[in-house]
Design an enzyme around this catalytic site. Sequence first.
Site, mmCIF file in Angstrom:
data_model
loop_
_atom_site.group_PDB
_atom_site.id
_atom_site.type_symbol
_atom_site.label_atom_id
_atom_site.label_comp_id
_atom_site.label_asym_id
_atom_site.label_seq_id
_atom_site.Cartn_x
_atom_site.Cartn_y
_atom_site.Cartn_z
ATOM 1 N N SER A 268 0.843 -1.202 0.000
ATOM 2 C CA SER A 268 0.000 0.000 0.000
ATOM 3 C C SER A 268 0.878 1.252 0.000
ATOM 4 O O SER A 268 2.072 1.177 -0.324
ATOM 5 C CB SER A 268 -0.934 -0.029 1.217
ATOM 6 O OG SER A 268 -1.910 0.979 1.108
ATOM 7 N N ASN A 269 0.317 2.394 0.346
ATOM 8 C CA ASN A 269 1.099 3.634 0.411
ATOM 9 C C ASN A 269 0.544 4.512 1.542
ATOM 10 O O ASN A 269 -0.346 4.092 2.273
ATOM 11 C CB ASN A 269 1.057 4.361 -0.935
ATOM 12 C CG ASN A 269 -0.365 4.683 -1.337
ATOM 13 O OD1 ASN A 269 -1.048 5.463 -0.690
ATOM 14 N ND2 ASN A 269 -0.841 4.044 -2.410
#
Length: 402
Positions: free
Chosen positions: A209-210
Amino acid sequence: MSLKGKKIILGVTGSIAAYKSALLTRILVKAGAEVQIIMSASAFDFITPLTLATLSKRPVLSQFQKDDTGVWNNHVELGLWADLFLVAPISANTLAKFANGLCDNLLTATYLSARCPVMIAPAMDLDMYQHPSVLANIHKLESFGNILLDAESGELASGLSGQGRMMEPENILARIQEFFSGKSDFQGKKVLITMGPTQEALDPVRYISNHSSGKMGLALAHAFKGRGAEVYIVSGPISLTVNRCDFHWQDVKSAKEMYEKSLSIHREMDICVFAAAVADYGPAEVAPEKIKKNETSLVINLVKNVDIAASLGEKKRADQIHVGFALETENEVDNAKKKLAKKNFDIIVLNSMKESGAGFQLDTNKVRVFHASGLMVESKVAPKNQIANLILDQIKNIPVWV
Ligand code: PMT
């Protein structure tokens, strides 16, 4: 916008953030508002009534009875007098009282009598603000139509760091001005916003993810709604306090899910804003069981995810507007302009990881807005709600805007 003629009750409760209510009073009065302060008993431990009375140019109220005169401070009249009832800071204690109709002081009694809109700006410590009982009380107040001025993130008085700081007075003033300006220039428009990060599963417990928090997307959602639009959100996993009932809200996890939900409503939309930080790649396969720690290194085969904005850009009709974002670390302007053309955006909003006060997680941003027509507009570092309104103003400069 001037607040001349606007009557505002400012409730101040027991929180270290009460010191900010002095500045808030000053800027509200400076903007032209008449401000009547009502303090809870605990607020006296944090700020003196003399300070607030001097800044508001009115006696501060806190008791049902005026001194020993037998004359009462009429909470019903006060509730009817105000154009806006604002409580900043609101403590967990007063939140709970408002949510449950408790009425043991002048502030809570006036809340029950107020017919005007109510805004609440919570301030408390990290874990208190995340506690399910506090969140439930906030949701309950939002379900009554009270407007949440969500706490901001940063260093807290306890030394912990995270969400819980009372919204800065300048941001509260901006929200009040926005509220009273009653702009409805997006009335009748349907708007899709993709926001937050995506999560690409590696196995049942892990994902790629980020750092997107969803704050920029949510600020846009509020700005569009505040200016009359019907807002459709497709959001990756976020942990912001939000009243999903205000919007047509779809929670998703992966880029594929975000694409499918966005595609299913794209045709009906007038405006699409792609604020999500979508993972460009995801694991080719999701392991059915937790990947075991057997080897010294692990190679994961990643495959390209669907590009939501590019794919919907191919389907864009001449009467639809697409707004993209670009988050860059190098060759920022060139890369943003390439994305503008390649993804068929009408405008692209460039935010840079290099600028302080801009990008992921923060309550502020700094952007350059590039139009397909060649026009460029640059902002200063400003709260995300102000940046959102600047983006809306730029949408109105797009030639197909009617
Ligand atoms: O959520 P916050 O913490 O408030 O942070 C806000 C933000 C920095 C995430 C936001 O302002 C932002 O810049 N979002 C886009 C980030 C990004 O993914 O940029 P990009 O340059 O990789 O993508 C360009 C555009 O294509 C974006 O509009 C993106 O939504 C879209 N895209 C990208 C890849 C993909 N597979 N599908 C897409 O739709």
